[in-house]
Design an enzyme around this catalytic site. Structure first.
Site, short mmCIF file in Angstrom:
data_model
loop_
_atom_site.label_atom_id
_atom_site.label_comp_id
_atom_site.label_asym_id
_atom_site.label_seq_id
_atom_site.Cartn_x
_atom_site.Cartn_y
_atom_site.Cartn_z
CD GLU A 96 -2.90 -1.09 2.35
OE1 GLU A 96 -4.06 -1.46 2.13
OE2 GLU A 96 -2.50 -0.74 3.47
CB CYS A 109 3.23 7.42 3.16
SG CYS A 109 3.82 6.23 4.36
CB CYS A 116 8.02 -5.12 8.54
SG CYS A 116 9.44 -4.31 9.31
CB CYS A 120 7.67 -2.44 16.14
SG CYS A 120 9.29 -2.05 15.44
CB CYS A 123 4.18 -1.91 13.91
SG CYS A 123 4.14 -1.65 12.11
N GLY A 170 7.52 -1.95 5.82
CA GLY A 170 8.90 -2.40 5.67
C GLY A 170 9.94 -1.54 6.35
CD GLU A 171 14.35 -0.27 8.97
OE1 GLU A 171 13.51 0.17 9.77
OE2 GLU A 171 15.22 0.46 8.44
CB SER A 202 10.99 6.42 8.58
OG SER A 202 10.71 6.17 9.94
CB SER A 224 10.70 4.33 14.49
OG SER A 224 10.13 4.73 13.26
CG LEU A 225 14.19 7.22 20.17
CD1 LEU A 225 15.40 6.63 19.46
CD2 LEU A 225 14.54 8.59 20.73
CG HIS A 226 8.41 4.25 18.67
ND1 HIS A 226 7.75 5.35 18.19
CD2 HIS A 226 8.65 3.46 17.58
CE1 HIS A 226 7.58 5.21 16.88
NE2 HIS A 226 8.13 4.10 16.49
CG ASN A 301 -3.02 5.66 13.84
OD1 ASN A 301 -3.87 6.48 14.17
ND2 ASN A 301 -1.93 6.00 13.19
CB CYS A 344 1.14 6.05 11.55
SG CYS A 344 2.03 7.46 11.08
N1 SAH Z 1 10.46 0.48 9.56
C1 SAH Z 1 10.57 1.91 9.42
C2 SAH Z 1 9.59 2.48 8.44
C3 SAH Z 1 8.13 2.41 8.89
S1 SAH Z 1 7.66 4.00 9.36
C4 SAH Z 1 10.47 2.55 10.79
O1 SAH Z 1 10.18 1.85 11.75
O2 SAH Z 1 10.73 3.74 10.93
C5 SAH Z 1 6.15 3.81 10.12
C6 SAH Z 1 6.06 4.69 11.37
O3 SAH Z 1 4.77 4.49 12.00
C7 SAH Z 1 7.09 4.27 12.37
O4 SAH Z 1 7.54 5.35 13.13
C8 SAH Z 1 6.29 3.32 13.22
O5 SAH Z 1 6.90 3.08 14.43
C9 SAH Z 1 4.97 4.05 13.31
N2 SAH Z 1 3.88 3.16 13.70
C10 SAH Z 1 3.83 1.83 13.58
N3 SAH Z 1 2.68 1.34 14.04
C11 SAH Z 1 1.97 2.39 14.48
C12 SAH Z 1 0.68 2.52 15.05
N4 SAH Z 1 -0.11 1.48 15.25
N5 SAH Z 1 0.27 3.76 15.36
C13 SAH Z 1 1.05 4.84 15.12
N6 SAH Z 1 2.27 4.77 14.57
C14 SAH Z 1 2.73 3.55 14.26
#
Ligand code: SAH
Length: 369
Positions: A96, A109, A116, A120, A123, A170-171, A202, A224-226, A301, A344
């Site tokens: 997508e 995007c 992937c 995480c 995700c 994907g990464e 990203s 993507s730190l989190h 989300n 996202c």
């Molecule tokens: N693998 C890469 C590219 C994906 S980017 C990365 O991790 O950066 C997608 C972004 O959306 C990332 O920051 C991811 O952590 C975030 N994301 C993933 N699942 C999500 C969710 N359920 N709600 C909000 N953001 C989310």
């Protein structure tokens, strides 16, 4: 005519590779300029229409090359203007990509892999497992197809797609060799000609990939730190066990130095009661101090079975306030396209998990998986 499999897909070649291709044919390298202008400036992929190429050359190219693109199978539009495309990339898999219009920009995007492997915990793409890397053509093809769908090649003034983010499925740094030529085609004047500031890769934190990227191509970086501690990040972003925070942030510092201080975006998903307290905000500010950083807070989300809920607005505002007081530019990402599951990481496409695919291949010997 040769079978499609042996024909060179011209969408897979960046400028250098396209020049080399023509030189191998005994042609002058400026043929690459001519073809790239047709494809990326005018949106033309019909060889017959490329009238500045000799008839003989066109016939030769028709035999040895093709313009292979994913196939758009579904398009959805959100009430807020966000549009999402489901693109079939082979017999079993779809990906997508999402276009997000805003008053001052249009962001696409794009996905870099089918599924992937990083898993995480919050995700939905990760929950589907990993199938395969996308090819360069399948990555740049997303941009080409959506630009055509939005009449971007005909636009008289400005660009319909002004920004590209590799934040779909994907990464990207685990598909480095296919992603880099696609990034080059996005930023090349003979390609889409986007400024390197407007193309953002990203990553979840593939440290060697960050260093390789800095040495290879100029684009903006998002991480993507989190979580501000290894203890928490090990759970949310499991690749942290391989590349812990100190190593990741050191790589970010090197990246910022190599790219002369362009700010790095740190994405931080807001998970209710998990990573959204004032203590985490203060720790995050401490860890990012000294880095040219922007923070992007992403309200979580939800998806079925995730086990997480979104932080309430007041908590997000307080978190943001603490970061701002520490001098960090912090924005809260507005959730877009929720009604069509385009927000996202609601991007799931259709991924045939590897195990099932292999099982099917063994059940039906002789059939290509
Ligand atoms: N693998 C890469 C590219 C994906 S980017 C990365 O991790 O950066 C997608 C972004 O959306 C990332 O920051 C991811 O952590 C975030 N994301 C993933 N699942 C999500 C969710 N359920 N709600 C909000 N953001 C989310």
């Amino acid at each position: 005519m040769e079978a499609a499999g042996t024909q060179v897909n011209l969408f897979s070649l960046d400028r250098e590779a396209m020049c080399a291709f023509f030189e191998r044919m005994g042609e002058r390298p400026y043929r690459a300029t001519q073809v790239m202008k047709w494809v990326y400036h005018r949106g033309v992929i019909d060889l017959e229409a490329m009238t500045d190429l000799a008839k003989r050359l066109r016939a030769q190219l028709a035999g040895t090359t093709r313009f292979g693109l994913p196939e758009a199978v579904l398009e959805q539009a959100s009430v807020d203007g966000t549009r999402k495309w489901l693109l079939r990339v082979d017999g079993q898999n779809s990906i997508e990509c999402v276009f997000i219009p805003e008053p001052d920009r249009g962001t696409l995007c794009v996905s870099s892999q089918v599924g992937c492997a990083l898993d995480c915990s919050f995700c939905s793409t990760g929950k589907q497992g990993f199938n395969r890397n996308l090819s360069t053509a399948e990555i740049i093809g997303q941009l080409w197809l959506v630009n055509r769908a939005l009449a971007g090649f005909q636009a008289e003034r400005g660009r319909v797609i002004s920004n590209v983010v590799l934040m779909g499925m994907g990464e990207p740094l685990l598909n480095f060799d296919n992603v880099v030529p696609a990034l080059r085609l996005m930023t090349d004047d003979l390609g889409f000609g986007l400024s390197h500031k407007r193309v953002t890769l990203s990553t979840a934190g593939v440290v060697p990939g960050i260093d390789r990227l800095a040495a290879t191509v100029r684009v903006s970086l998002a991480v993507s730190l989190h979580a501000p501690t290894d203890e928490l990040r090990d759970v949310l972003v499991p690749i942290n066990r391989k590349y812990p925070l100190a190593e990741l942030l050191a790589a970010c510092r090197r990246y910022a130095e190599a790219t002369r201080g362009d700010p790095i975006t740190f994405e931080y998903v807001m998970l209710d009661g998990v990573n959204d307290g004032p203590a985490e905000a203060r720790e995050l500010a401490r860890r990012l101090s000294g880095l040219p950083a922007k923070v992007n807070l992403i309200p979580f989300n939800p998806f079925p079975g995730s086990g997480y809920t979104r932080s309430v607005q007041g908590t997000i505002d307080r978190f943001r306030e603490i970061l701002m007081q520490a001098g960090l530019i912090t924005i809260t990402r507005r959730t877009r396209g929720e009604d069509i599951d385009a927000a996202c990481c609601q991007l799931t496409g259709r991924v045939m998990p590897r195990a099932a695919r292999l099982r099917r291949a063994t059940l039906q010997p002789g059939m290509a998986p």
